[in-house]
Design an enzyme around this catalytic site. Structure first.
Site, PDB file in Angstrom:
ATOM      1  N   GLY A 192       0.835  -1.211   0.000  1.00  0.00           N
ATOM      2  CA  GLY A 192       0.000   0.000   0.000  1.00  0.00           C
ATOM      3  C   GLY A 192       0.863   1.251   0.000  1.00  0.00           C
ATOM      4  O   GLY A 192       0.545   2.246   0.652  1.00  0.00           O
ATOM      5  N   ALA A 193       1.963   1.211  -0.765  1.00  0.00           N
ATOM      6  CA  ALA A 193       2.980   2.272  -0.662  1.00  0.00           C
ATOM      7  C   ALA A 193       2.906   3.305  -1.790  1.00  0.00           C
ATOM      8  O   ALA A 193       3.825   4.093  -1.967  1.00  0.00           O
ATOM      9  CB  ALA A 193       4.370   1.649  -0.596  1.00  0.00           C
ATOM     10  N   ASP A 215      -2.296  -7.235  -5.591  1.00  0.00           N
ATOM     11  CA  ASP A 215      -3.431  -7.159  -4.671  1.00  0.00           C
ATOM     12  C   ASP A 215      -3.090  -8.108  -3.531  1.00  0.00           C
ATOM     13  O   ASP A 215      -3.047  -9.334  -3.729  1.00  0.00           O
ATOM     14  CB  ASP A 215      -4.723  -7.584  -5.381  1.00  0.00           C
ATOM     15  CG  ASP A 215      -5.931  -7.572  -4.449  1.00  0.00           C
ATOM     16  OD1 ASP A 215      -5.736  -7.570  -3.210  1.00  0.00           O
ATOM     17  OD2 ASP A 215      -7.066  -7.582  -4.965  1.00  0.00           O
ATOM     18  N   VAL A 216      -2.846  -7.567  -2.341  1.00  0.00           N
ATOM     19  CA  VAL A 216      -2.329  -8.404  -1.250  1.00  0.00           C
ATOM     20  C   VAL A 216      -3.320  -9.471  -0.785  1.00  0.00           C
ATOM     21  O   VAL A 216      -2.945 -10.401  -0.075  1.00  0.00           O
ATOM     22  CB  VAL A 216      -1.872  -7.557  -0.028  1.00  0.00           C
ATOM     23  CG1 VAL A 216      -0.690  -6.658  -0.395  1.00  0.00           C
ATOM     24  CG2 VAL A 216      -3.021  -6.746   0.562  1.00  0.00           C
ATOM     25  N   ARG A 220       0.831   5.711  -1.766  1.00  0.00           N
ATOM     26  CA  ARG A 220       0.509   7.004  -1.138  1.00  0.00           C
ATOM     27  C   ARG A 220       0.421   6.851   0.375  1.00  0.00           C
ATOM     28  O   ARG A 220       0.596   5.758   0.906  1.00  0.00           O
ATOM     29  CB  ARG A 220      -0.793   7.578  -1.709  1.00  0.00           C
ATOM     30  CG  ARG A 220      -1.987   6.645  -1.611  1.00  0.00           C
ATOM     31  CD  ARG A 220      -3.111   7.176  -2.509  1.00  0.00           C
ATOM     32  NE  ARG A 220      -4.188   6.242  -2.668  1.00  0.00           N
ATOM     33  CZ  ARG A 220      -5.238   6.145  -1.848  1.00  0.00           C
ATOM     34  NH1 ARG A 220      -5.327   6.916  -0.797  1.00  0.00           N
ATOM     35  NH2 ARG A 220      -6.207   5.282  -2.088  1.00  0.00           N
ATOM     36  N   TYR A 255     -13.567  -2.662  10.357  1.00  0.00           N
ATOM     37  CA  TYR A 255     -12.188  -2.164  10.431  1.00  0.00           C
ATOM     38  C   TYR A 255     -11.604  -2.374  11.827  1.00  0.00           C
ATOM     39  O   TYR A 255     -10.451  -2.780  11.977  1.00  0.00           O
ATOM     40  CB  TYR A 255     -12.209  -0.679  10.061  1.00  0.00           C
ATOM     41  CG  TYR A 255     -10.878   0.017   9.980  1.00  0.00           C
ATOM     42  CD1 TYR A 255     -10.069  -0.093   8.845  1.00  0.00           C
ATOM     43  CD2 TYR A 255     -10.425   0.833  11.019  1.00  0.00           C
ATOM     44  CE1 TYR A 255      -8.858   0.583   8.759  1.00  0.00           C
ATOM     45  CE2 TYR A 255      -9.221   1.509  10.940  1.00  0.00           C
ATOM     46  CZ  TYR A 255      -8.443   1.392   9.804  1.00  0.00           C
ATOM     47  OH  TYR A 255      -7.242   2.064   9.716  1.00  0.00           O
ATOM     48  N   ALA A 291     -10.738  -5.976  12.255  1.00  0.00           N
ATOM     49  CA  ALA A 291      -9.530  -6.308  11.485  1.00  0.00           C
ATOM     50  C   ALA A 291      -8.281  -5.778  12.186  1.00  0.00           C
ATOM     51  O   ALA A 291      -7.257  -6.464  12.277  1.00  0.00           O
ATOM     52  CB  ALA A 291      -9.623  -5.737  10.069  1.00  0.00           C
ATOM     53  N   LYS A 292      -8.352  -4.553  12.692  1.00  0.00           N
ATOM     54  CA  LYS A 292      -7.171  -3.941  13.308  1.00  0.00           C
ATOM     55  C   LYS A 292      -6.851  -4.583  14.663  1.00  0.00           C
ATOM     56  O   LYS A 292      -5.693  -4.622  15.073  1.00  0.00           O
ATOM     57  CB  LYS A 292      -7.362  -2.429  13.432  1.00  0.00           C
ATOM     58  CG  LYS A 292      -7.342  -1.704  12.077  1.00  0.00           C
ATOM     59  CD  LYS A 292      -6.123  -2.088  11.239  1.00  0.00           C
ATOM     60  CE  LYS A 292      -5.804  -1.079  10.148  1.00  0.00           C
ATOM     61  NZ  LYS A 292      -4.678  -1.526   9.292  1.00  0.00           N
ATOM     62  N   SER A 314      -4.397   0.033  14.417  1.00  0.00           N
ATOM     63  CA  SER A 314      -5.031   1.361  14.495  1.00  0.00           C
ATOM     64  C   SER A 314      -5.606   1.545  15.890  1.00  0.00           C
ATOM     65  O   SER A 314      -5.940   0.550  16.565  1.00  0.00           O
ATOM     66  CB  SER A 314      -6.173   1.441  13.470  1.00  0.00           C
ATOM     67  OG  SER A 314      -6.987   2.565  13.724  1.00  0.00           O
TER      68      SER A 314
HETATM   69  P1  NAP Z   1      -4.386   5.357   2.115  1.00  0.00           P
HETATM   70  O1  NAP Z   1      -3.849   6.748   1.940  1.00  0.00           O
HETATM   71  O2  NAP Z   1      -5.789   5.070   1.758  1.00  0.00           O
HETATM   72  O3  NAP Z   1      -3.394   4.345   1.375  1.00  0.00           O
HETATM   73  C1  NAP Z   1      -3.629   2.953   1.402  1.00  0.00           C
HETATM   74  C2  NAP Z   1      -2.959   2.337   0.211  1.00  0.00           C
HETATM   75  O4  NAP Z   1      -3.205   0.908   0.258  1.00  0.00           O
HETATM   76  C3  NAP Z   1      -3.507   2.850  -1.124  1.00  0.00           C
HETATM   77  O5  NAP Z   1      -2.461   3.187  -1.994  1.00  0.00           O
HETATM   78  C4  NAP Z   1      -4.319   1.668  -1.627  1.00  0.00           C
HETATM   79  O6  NAP Z   1      -4.403   1.545  -3.039  1.00  0.00           O
HETATM   80  C5  NAP Z   1      -3.523   0.498  -1.066  1.00  0.00           C
HETATM   81  N1  NAP Z   1      -4.306  -0.732  -1.098  1.00  0.00           N
HETATM   82  C6  NAP Z   1      -5.626  -0.902  -0.803  1.00  0.00           C
HETATM   83  N2  NAP Z   1      -6.000  -2.175  -0.997  1.00  0.00           N
HETATM   84  C7  NAP Z   1      -4.904  -2.836  -1.419  1.00  0.00           C
HETATM   85  C8  NAP Z   1      -4.652  -4.188  -1.793  1.00  0.00           C
HETATM   86  N3  NAP Z   1      -5.618  -5.110  -1.772  1.00  0.00           N
HETATM   87  N4  NAP Z   1      -3.409  -4.528  -2.198  1.00  0.00           N
HETATM   88  C9  NAP Z   1      -2.422  -3.601  -2.247  1.00  0.00           C
HETATM   89  N5  NAP Z   1      -2.588  -2.310  -1.897  1.00  0.00           N
HETATM   90  C10 NAP Z   1      -3.821  -1.930  -1.489  1.00  0.00           C
HETATM   91  O7  NAP Z   1      -4.246   4.890   3.661  1.00  0.00           O
HETATM   92  P2  NAP Z   1      -3.300   5.407   4.852  1.00  0.00           P
HETATM   93  O8  NAP Z   1      -4.074   6.402   5.633  1.00  0.00           O
HETATM   94  O9  NAP Z   1      -1.939   5.715   4.344  1.00  0.00           O
HETATM   95  O10 NAP Z   1      -3.270   4.075   5.746  1.00  0.00           O
HETATM   96  C11 NAP Z   1      -2.226   3.114   5.656  1.00  0.00           C
HETATM   97  C12 NAP Z   1      -2.437   2.064   6.734  1.00  0.00           C
HETATM   98  O11 NAP Z   1      -2.483   2.683   8.029  1.00  0.00           O
HETATM   99  C13 NAP Z   1      -3.757   1.293   6.598  1.00  0.00           C
HETATM  100  O12 NAP Z   1      -3.572  -0.049   6.990  1.00  0.00           O
HETATM  101  C14 NAP Z   1      -4.673   2.012   7.564  1.00  0.00           C
HETATM  102  O13 NAP Z   1      -5.715   1.182   7.983  1.00  0.00           O
HETATM  103  C15 NAP Z   1      -3.698   2.338   8.680  1.00  0.00           C
HETATM  104  N6  NAP Z   1      -4.116   3.450   9.539  1.00  0.00           N
HETATM  105  C16 NAP Z   1      -4.344   4.706   9.029  1.00  0.00           C
HETATM  106  C17 NAP Z   1      -4.745   5.732   9.881  1.00  0.00           C
HETATM  107  C18 NAP Z   1      -5.017   7.138   9.404  1.00  0.00           C
HETATM  108  O14 NAP Z   1      -5.448   7.971  10.227  1.00  0.00           O
HETATM  109  N7  NAP Z   1      -4.777   7.494   8.149  1.00  0.00           N
HETATM  110  C19 NAP Z   1      -4.930   5.469  11.242  1.00  0.00           C
HETATM  111  C20 NAP Z   1      -4.706   4.180  11.719  1.00  0.00           C
HETATM  112  C21 NAP Z   1      -4.294   3.186  10.855  1.00  0.00           C
HETATM  113  P3  NAP Z   1      -5.591   2.251  -3.873  1.00  0.00           P
HETATM  114  O15 NAP Z   1      -5.292   3.705  -3.817  1.00  0.00           O
HETATM  115  O16 NAP Z   1      -5.484   1.679  -5.235  1.00  0.00           O
HETATM  116  O17 NAP Z   1      -6.865   1.884  -3.149  1.00  0.00           O
END
Ligand code: NAP
Length: 252
Positions: free
Chosen positions: A12-13, A62-63, A15, A153, A156-157, A141
């Protein structure tokens, strides 16, 4: 901090937190496989790493799909060397109150976070045990503690935390550590999507969130990347099976 150059995978890198983590691990000296659903979407992260003198490749996976995970990890091992750092970061949200949540909302979230982390870790662990070294970091999370609209969610977390502790127990004797990071509010597209769902401008959403956080600011992807950097370093070898809340204040 002592860090031997290795091969790292960040899922998921393309962005958000994953991109910041990939950049940080490359700055730490590692070759980085930038995994995301769409290989082309990884280009920006890879270009930033190579422009700074680092080594990275884009890998479309796709993981949640076993065949794609196995092929992707084999390609990474071939092109960059045995992966011994794995950051299971890929994630999605499908928020809704329980009575409106569909089976698809439930399955999609379980498949990306839990099945994805399981498949990736299973594919990579053979390299780690052969090398007698490994660092696994799973993204949990603060929602693991419960959050309205996130039954899927938060389950899962919370699952990521149990998964992490079991990996630490099973793989410790091979020099492999496993830890979870549980971020609080981080400014990314994911939290922007939540603001949109609840009908608030992202600016107001951020300001409101910051007021409730002891350090009086929201988190940035780099806050999580810095924690990953420590947990994947050589000298973090006695830290395993932990959940580190990176949330600008305590959580329980
Ligand atoms: P994000 O900006 O939505 O980025 C997530 C990335 O994962 C996207 O590039 C997405 O691709 C990719 N992805 C989704 N499904 C996938 C799959 N099946 N295989 C491969 N890649 C996939 O999210 P983020 O905020 O950076 O969050 C990253 C992680 O931290 C997540 O696990 C999230 O649950 C966790 N987290 C985030 C927060 C927060 O406040 N932001 C807080 C707690 C935990 P697409 O763009 O193509 O969908």
């Amino acid at each position: 901090m002592t860090t031997t150059p290795r091969t790292a995978i960040v899922t998921g890198a393309a962005r958000g937190i994953g991109a910041a983590t990939a950049l940080r691990l490359a700055a730490d000296g590692h070759a980085v496989a930038v995994i995301d659903l769409d290989e082309e979407a990884c280009a920006a992260t890879v270009d930033q790493i190579t422009a700074a003198g680092g080594r990275a490749i884009a890998v479309g996976v796709d993981v949640s799909q076993a065949d794609q995970v196995e092929a992707g990890v084999a390609r990474i091992a071939d092109e960059l060397g045995a992966p011994t750092i794995l950051v299971n970061n890929a994630g999605i949200i499908r928020d809704n109150l329980l009575f409106k949540m569909t089976q698809d909302d439930w399955d999609a979230v379980m498949n990306v976070h839990l099945r994805g982390a399981f498949l990736m870790t299973k594919a990579v662990q053979a390299h780690m045990t052969a090398e007698k070294f490994g660092r696994i970091v799973n993204l949990s999370s603060t929602s693991a503690l419960g959050n309205r609209g996130q039954a899927n969610y938060s389950a899962a977390k919370a699952g990521m935390q149990g998964f992490t502790k079991t990996l630490a127990i099973e793989l410790g004797k091979f020099g492999v550590t496993a830890n979870a990071i549980a971020p609080g509010f981080i400014q990314t597209d994911m939290t922007a999507a939540t603001a949109e769902r609840v009908g608030v401008s992202f600016e107001d959403f951020l300001a409101h969130a910051a007021k409730a956080i002891p350090v009086q600011r929201v988190g940035q992807p780099e806050d999580i990347a810095a924690t990953v950097s420590f947990l994947t370093s050589d000298e973090a070898g006695f830290v395993s099976g932990q959940v580190i809340y990176v949330a600008g204040g305590p959580k329980d």
